[in-house]
Motif scaffolding. Sequence first.
Motif, PDB file in Angstrom:
ATOM      1  N   SER A 104       0.844  -1.188   0.000  1.00  0.00           N
ATOM      2  CA  SER A 104       0.000   0.000   0.000  1.00  0.00           C
ATOM      3  C   SER A 104       0.880   1.238   0.000  1.00  0.00           C
ATOM      4  N   THR A 105       0.312   2.370  -0.388  1.00  0.00           N
ATOM      5  CA  THR A 105       1.010   3.646  -0.354  1.00  0.00           C
ATOM      6  C   THR A 105      -0.021   4.737  -0.136  1.00  0.00           C
ATOM      7  N   TYR A 110      -5.353   9.941   0.130  1.00  0.00           N
ATOM      8  CA  TYR A 110      -5.877   8.620  -0.213  1.00  0.00           C
ATOM      9  C   TYR A 110      -4.799   7.564  -0.013  1.00  0.00           C
ATOM     10  N   ASN A 111      -5.249   6.314   0.122  1.00  0.00           N
ATOM     11  CA  ASN A 111      -4.365   5.160   0.050  1.00  0.00           C
ATOM     12  C   ASN A 111      -4.496   4.538  -1.337  1.00  0.00           C
ATOM     13  N   TYR A 112      -3.426   3.883  -1.781  1.00  0.00           N
ATOM     14  CA  TYR A 112      -3.441   3.168  -3.063  1.00  0.00           C
ATOM     15  C   TYR A 112      -2.858   1.781  -2.847  1.00  0.00           C
ATOM     16  N   THR A 113      -3.484   0.798  -3.488  1.00  0.00           N
ATOM     17  CA  THR A 113      -2.981  -0.564  -3.418  1.00  0.00           C
ATOM     18  C   THR A 113      -3.234  -1.224  -4.764  1.00  0.00           C
ATOM     19  N   ARG A 123      -7.918   2.769  -5.240  1.00  0.00           N
ATOM     20  CA  ARG A 123      -7.768   3.921  -4.348  1.00  0.00           C
ATOM     21  C   ARG A 123      -8.814   3.825  -3.244  1.00  0.00           C
ATOM     22  N   THR A 124      -8.396   4.066  -1.996  1.00  0.00           N
ATOM     23  CA  THR A 124      -9.327   4.087  -0.869  1.00  0.00           C
ATOM     24  C   THR A 124      -9.097   5.369  -0.072  1.00  0.00           C
TER      25      THR A 124
END
Length: 265
Positions: A104-105, A110-113, A123-124
Amino acid sequence: MESMLPKFVSAVALTLAASSAFAGPISKYYASVSGSQIKVAQGNSIVQQWNTVHGSEWSINVNGDIRTSPAGDNSQGSQYTLAGAYTGTNYLDEATGYQDTDDSTTDGLYNYTVAYTNGNVIRTDRNFGNATTLFNSGASSLGITFDETNHSLWIVSFGGNLVRNYSMTGALLGSFNTASGITGGLALDHADQSLWMVDWSGNMQNYGKNGAFLGSGPYLGYVLGGEFDLGGASPAASVPEPGSLALLGLGLAGAALARRRKRAA
């Protein structure tokens, strides 16, 4: 007698080159090792380590705190301070539909995985909720990290050696090949803008964005998720939207007009 100076200079040069090749990361690199332990590497040392609370916390991102999520196995992730203290906050993987996400990043907003099974880049929000699929990067994609210089994502496949740079809409911006297969842990050190990742042997490897090999770091073990601290800032917010730029332009124009009127008075 033959001068010893050239040999001495050569020896010093070799020593400096060797120390540079194995200098390790400038910033603290947070790695989820086998999902059950978080190790923090800086320079050539492991400077911190602790066990994860739920024991299956592969995916990790760092922005003033550490947030992990499970790898789509219906378990839980956790929030930790940068010092490794569990805050009591947990995260479920419901937002990504329990897809196999192992790294994850974050951009601060936002977070991205990326899902290993199908390559969907997701995107979360910062709590791993409200998932949106942005684009597809191909099956077996696993390592992911955010690049604030052009608001893009770097991705590497599990066991592969091709590192790719994508825009947020999925346009391929560039790529390079590593010398050995990478398990994951792809992360951008924001201090020097170089990329770190972990190879099959469990060692950290360092590359420039142009693909130049820069050196190695300490042994970590089996790493899928890894990140550097974004620093509490929000690069996403620092990149103005077109509407914001328009408002900024109007504000500057208004300020200039006010200054001209003041001079005239």
